[in-house]
Write a protein that holds these residues in place. Structure first.
Motif, PDB file in Angstrom:
ATOM      1  N   GLY A   1       0.789  -1.227   0.000  1.00  0.00           N
ATOM      2  CA  GLY A   1       0.000   0.000   0.000  1.00  0.00           C
ATOM      3  C   GLY A   1       0.816   1.270   0.000  1.00  0.00           C
ATOM      4  O   GLY A   1       0.622   2.137  -0.867  1.00  0.00           O
ATOM      5  N   LEU A   2       1.726   1.392   0.939  1.00  0.00           N
ATOM      6  CA  LEU A   2       2.489   2.630   1.041  1.00  0.00           C
ATOM      7  C   LEU A   2       3.348   2.881  -0.202  1.00  0.00           C
ATOM      8  O   LEU A   2       3.359   4.005  -0.709  1.00  0.00           O
ATOM      9  N   PRO A   3       4.057   1.867  -0.736  1.00  0.00           N
ATOM     10  CA  PRO A   3       4.816   2.144  -1.965  1.00  0.00           C
ATOM     11  C   PRO A   3       3.933   2.576  -3.137  1.00  0.00           C
ATOM     12  O   PRO A   3       4.292   3.494  -3.880  1.00  0.00           O
ATOM     13  N   VAL A   4       2.777   1.942  -3.314  1.00  0.00           N
ATOM     14  CA  VAL A   4       1.878   2.305  -4.408  1.00  0.00           C
ATOM     15  C   VAL A   4       1.390   3.741  -4.239  1.00  0.00           C
ATOM     16  O   VAL A   4       1.458   4.554  -5.169  1.00  0.00           O
ATOM     17  N   VAL A   5       0.917   4.078  -3.050  1.00  0.00           N
ATOM     18  CA  VAL A   5       0.398   5.423  -2.796  1.00  0.00           C
ATOM     19  C   VAL A   5       1.510   6.459  -2.946  1.00  0.00           C
ATOM     20  O   VAL A   5       1.328   7.507  -3.576  1.00  0.00           O
ATOM     21  N   PHE A   6       2.681   6.155  -2.411  1.00  0.00           N
ATOM     22  CA  PHE A   6       3.801   7.099  -2.469  1.00  0.00           C
ATOM     23  C   PHE A   6       4.222   7.368  -3.915  1.00  0.00           C
ATOM     24  O   PHE A   6       4.365   8.520  -4.322  1.00  0.00           O
ATOM     25  N   VAL A   7       4.424   6.323  -4.696  1.00  0.00           N
ATOM     26  CA  VAL A   7       4.907   6.510  -6.077  1.00  0.00           C
ATOM     27  C   VAL A   7       3.890   7.298  -6.904  1.00  0.00           C
ATOM     28  O   VAL A   7       4.253   8.223  -7.647  1.00  0.00           O
ATOM     29  N   ILE A   8       2.614   6.961  -6.780  1.00  0.00           N
ATOM     30  CA  ILE A   8       1.596   7.668  -7.571  1.00  0.00           C
ATOM     31  C   ILE A   8       1.462   9.111  -7.108  1.00  0.00           C
ATOM     32  O   ILE A   8       1.383  10.034  -7.934  1.00  0.00           O
ATOM     33  N   ASN A   9       1.470   9.335  -5.801  1.00  0.00           N
ATOM     34  CA  ASN A   9       1.419  10.717  -5.309  1.00  0.00           C
ATOM     35  C   ASN A   9       2.659  11.497  -5.725  1.00  0.00           C
ATOM     36  O   ASN A   9       2.577  12.680  -6.063  1.00  0.00           O
ATOM     37  N   TYR A  10       3.814  10.846  -5.695  1.00  0.00           N
ATOM     38  CA  TYR A  10       5.049  11.527  -6.101  1.00  0.00           C
ATOM     39  C   TYR A  10       4.936  11.998  -7.546  1.00  0.00           C
ATOM     40  O   TYR A  10       5.255  13.149  -7.861  1.00  0.00           O
ATOM     41  N   ALA A  11       4.464  11.119  -8.419  1.00  0.00           N
ATOM     42  CA  ALA A  11       4.315  11.487  -9.836  1.00  0.00           C
ATOM     43  C   ALA A  11       3.338  12.649  -9.996  1.00  0.00           C
ATOM     44  O   ALA A  11       3.621  13.618 -10.713  1.00  0.00           O
ATOM     45  N   SER A  12       2.186  12.584  -9.313  1.00  0.00           N
ATOM     46  CA  SER A  12       1.183  13.648  -9.429  1.00  0.00           C
ATOM     47  C   SER A  12       1.695  14.967  -8.865  1.00  0.00           C
ATOM     48  O   SER A  12       1.484  16.031  -9.457  1.00  0.00           O
ATOM     49  N   LEU A  13       2.362  14.908  -7.725  1.00  0.00           N
ATOM     50  CA  LEU A  13       2.820  16.150  -7.095  1.00  0.00           C
ATOM     51  C   LEU A  13       4.027  16.744  -7.820  1.00  0.00           C
ATOM     52  O   LEU A  13       4.237  17.959  -7.795  1.00  0.00           O
ATOM     53  N   PHE A  14       4.793  15.901  -8.492  1.00  0.00           N
ATOM     54  CA  PHE A  14       5.856  16.422  -9.353  1.00  0.00           C
ATOM     55  C   PHE A  14       5.234  17.201 -10.511  1.00  0.00           C
ATOM     56  O   PHE A  14       5.673  18.303 -10.855  1.00  0.00           O
ATOM     57  N   LEU A  15       4.177  16.627 -11.124  1.00  0.00           N
ATOM     58  CA  LEU A  15       3.469  17.335 -12.190  1.00  0.00           C
ATOM     59  C   LEU A  15       2.820  18.619 -11.659  1.00  0.00           C
ATOM     60  O   LEU A  15       2.823  19.648 -12.330  1.00  0.00           O
ATOM     61  N   PHE A  16       2.277  18.563 -10.441  1.00  0.00           N
ATOM     62  CA  PHE A  16       1.674  19.736  -9.804  1.00  0.00           C
ATOM     63  C   PHE A  16       2.711  20.855  -9.663  1.00  0.00           C
ATOM     64  O   PHE A  16       2.456  22.010  -9.995  1.00  0.00           O
ATOM     65  N   ALA A  17       3.914  20.505  -9.182  1.00  0.00           N
ATOM     66  CA  ALA A  17       4.975  21.496  -9.008  1.00  0.00           C
ATOM     67  C   ALA A  17       5.396  22.078 -10.353  1.00  0.00           C
ATOM     68  O   ALA A  17       5.590  23.290 -10.486  1.00  0.00           O
ATOM     69  N   ALA A  18       5.519  21.214 -11.362  1.00  0.00           N
ATOM     70  CA  ALA A  18       5.913  21.691 -12.692  1.00  0.00           C
ATOM     71  C   ALA A  18       4.852  22.628 -13.268  1.00  0.00           C
ATOM     72  O   ALA A  18       5.181  23.669 -13.858  1.00  0.00           O
ATOM     73  N   LEU A  19       3.592  22.293 -13.073  1.00  0.00           N
ATOM     74  CA  LEU A  19       2.494  23.126 -13.570  1.00  0.00           C
ATOM     75  C   LEU A  19       2.458  24.457 -12.821  1.00  0.00           C
ATOM     76  O   LEU A  19       2.314  25.519 -13.426  1.00  0.00           O
ATOM     77  N   ALA A  20       2.619  24.411 -11.502  1.00  0.00           N
ATOM     78  CA  ALA A  20       2.566  25.619 -10.678  1.00  0.00           C
ATOM     79  C   ALA A  20       3.705  26.576 -11.012  1.00  0.00           C
ATOM     80  O   ALA A  20       3.552  27.793 -10.902  1.00  0.00           O
ATOM     81  N   GLU A  21       4.830  26.034 -11.431  1.00  0.00           N
ATOM     82  CA  GLU A  21       5.989  26.873 -11.741  1.00  0.00           C
ATOM     83  C   GLU A  21       6.028  27.283 -13.207  1.00  0.00           C
ATOM     84  O   GLU A  21       7.011  27.851 -13.674  1.00  0.00           O
ATOM     85  N   GLY A  22       4.955  26.992 -13.926  1.00  0.00           N
ATOM     86  CA  GLY A  22       4.847  27.452 -15.300  1.00  0.00           C
ATOM     87  C   GLY A  22       5.767  26.747 -16.267  1.00  0.00           C
ATOM     88  O   GLY A  22       6.122  27.307 -17.309  1.00  0.00           O
ATOM     89  N   ARG A  23       6.185  25.536 -15.948  1.00  0.00           N
ATOM     90  CA  ARG A  23       7.005  24.764 -16.891  1.00  0.00           C
ATOM     91  C   ARG A  23       6.181  24.458 -18.131  1.00  0.00           C
ATOM     92  O   ARG A  23       4.963  24.600 -18.144  1.00  0.00           O
ATOM     93  N   ARG A  24       6.815  24.012 -19.154  1.00  0.00           N
ATOM     94  CA  ARG A  24       6.114  23.737 -20.415  1.00  0.00           C
ATOM     95  C   ARG A  24       5.248  22.500 -20.276  1.00  0.00           C
ATOM     96  O   ARG A  24       5.573  21.429 -20.761  1.00  0.00           O
TER      97      ARG A  24
END
Length: 199
Positions: free
Chosen positions: A62-85
């Motif tokens: 459970g924890l690895p699945v939740v962590f990896v998927i959240n990591y991917a989403s929050l990385f995209l969130f950070a990239a979007l928030a910082e105006g990356r392409r």
């Protein structure tokens, strides 16, 4: 939320923040799952071996699945928030697909490893792979513990979808839930397809 998930944070700090958010999403849903499953709480509290196996399953699956998927989403969130392409439309189309692929793929990796390491599924790796599809079919309906893991990833999905929709000028939170529901439906469809292909 922007200050906790920025691309300029050190990797370990970003990962720690994702871990904290993942636990905040996972623990309450685990409690709900245990309490709504008849006799499960009593079994865990009265049987040390059952509690050990349950915690091992949560920590190794459970924890690895939740962590990896959240990591991917929050990385995209950070990239979007910082105006990356990174266009918001691409996020709203790409993240649900990435989420389904990761959810299925991580289960397909972890189950056979559990068979090898812990003797789960009778130590049979092929059996472990065969139960991935049927298990994931029920997860979107919160019908098993994998449903806990799926819905715990909302912690990473909703901020990402809301941020993408805000960039597009849409009503954020209701539509963000709708996009997550689409991801859950895609997961169910993918899992049902796996079951049919295995049959």
């Amino acid at each position: 939320m922007d200050r906790f998930f920025r691309l300029d944070l050190p990797v370990l700090v970003f990962a720690r923040n994702v871990l904290v958010l993942s636990l905040l999403g996972l623990v309450p849903l685990l409690a709900v799952f245990v309490l709504r499953t008849p006799g499960f709480a009593e079994l865990l509290l009265g049987n040390g071996e059952a509690m050990r196996l349950f915690l091992r399953q949560v920590v190794t699956n459970g924890l690895p699945v939740v962590f990896v998927i959240n990591y991917a989403s929050l990385f995209l969130f950070a990239a979007l928030a910082e105006g990356r392409r990174l266009g918001p439309g691409l996020v709203l189309l790409g993240d649900p697909l990435l989420r389904v692929l990761l959810f299925v793929g991580l289960h397909a990796l972890i189950y056979p490893l559990s068979a090898d390491w812990f003797g789960s599924f009778g130590g049979d790796r092929m059996l472990a792979l065969h139960v991935v599809g049927p298990t994931l079919v029920r997860s979107a309906q919160f019908g098993n513990i994998s449903g806990v893991y799926l819905y715990a990833t909302l912690a990473g999905a909703l901020p990402l979808y809301a941020a993408a929709m805000a960039r597009m000028g849409w009503l954020r939170w209701p539509l963000a839930l709708g996009v997550f529901a689409l991801a859950a439906a895609l997961l169910t469809g993918a899992a049902e397809l796996i079951v049919r292909l295995q049959g």
